[in-house]
Design a protein around this motif. Sequence first.
Motif, PDB file in Angstrom:
ATOM      1  N   SER A  56      45.299  41.473 -13.816  1.00  0.00           N
ATOM      2  CA  SER A  56      46.770  40.169 -13.317  1.00  0.00           C
ATOM      3  C   SER A  56      47.894  40.477 -12.967  1.00  0.00           C
ATOM      4  N   HIS A  57      49.068  41.408 -14.204  1.00  0.00           N
ATOM      5  CA  HIS A  57      50.184  41.870 -13.255  1.00  0.00           C
ATOM      6  C   HIS A  57      50.766  42.540 -12.167  1.00  0.00           C
ATOM      7  N   ASP A  58      49.386  43.237 -11.509  1.00  0.00           N
ATOM      8  CA  ASP A  58      49.359  43.823 -10.547  1.00  0.00           C
ATOM      9  C   ASP A  58      48.292  43.608  -9.625  1.00  0.00           C
ATOM     10  N   SER A  59      48.216  42.984  -8.222  1.00  0.00           N
ATOM     11  CA  SER A  59      47.773  42.442  -7.233  1.00  0.00           C
ATOM     12  C   SER A  59      46.660  43.395  -6.477  1.00  0.00           C
ATOM     13  N   LYS A  60      46.985  44.220  -7.028  1.00  0.00           N
ATOM     14  CA  LYS A  60      45.842  45.637  -5.822  1.00  0.00           C
ATOM     15  C   LYS A  60      45.576  45.901  -7.216  1.00  0.00           C
TER      16      LYS A  60
END
Length: 183
Positions: A56-60
């Motif tokens: 969840s720390h990176d939407s990609k």
Amino acid sequence: MQLEYIKNKDFYPFGEVIGQVFFLKFKSLDSSSIRISKKITSSIKAQVSYVRLGNSHDSKLRSEGLMSIGVLYQKNPWSVWFEAIHLDHSQKYKDSRFAINVGASRIVGFGELAAELTYINNAILQLALGYRLELTRSLSIGPELRYTWSQAAKKKPDELFVGMRLEYVFGKDAKFNKQPVFG
């Protein structure tokens, strides 16, 4: 980081059927894992595990899943293991869907000698050799050698890794909490 730990006694009367259950939950990483192991006979232990990395720390990034089933056979002085792993949306091995790990170890002198073969489809084939010398009940040290052949579409050069492992296991039951030579 939060850590939750569940022992089989908490699952009574299911503890006799299930064996040991370990559950880890990491709030900050949006991730968790569960491992269930059962002693089938005095020499055979089976294990099933699932790890979810939320990312969840990176939407990609998509959530990753890793499910494995393994069997360990131990009869002094030998140990032999096999593990099959299903990879779902792995960030490190994007083109891989499964992995296989097989190995054997033998008690030799004051330590343990081990050989292990790991195959990750469309990624790598790796051979590892190692020795663990037990210095005390909790402390061990040993050399490790790994050779990796690239199987990826964009072939990387083969790699040789030579290292030294130092392991300290906490707790009064340290001898029983040791991981295999390759942990």
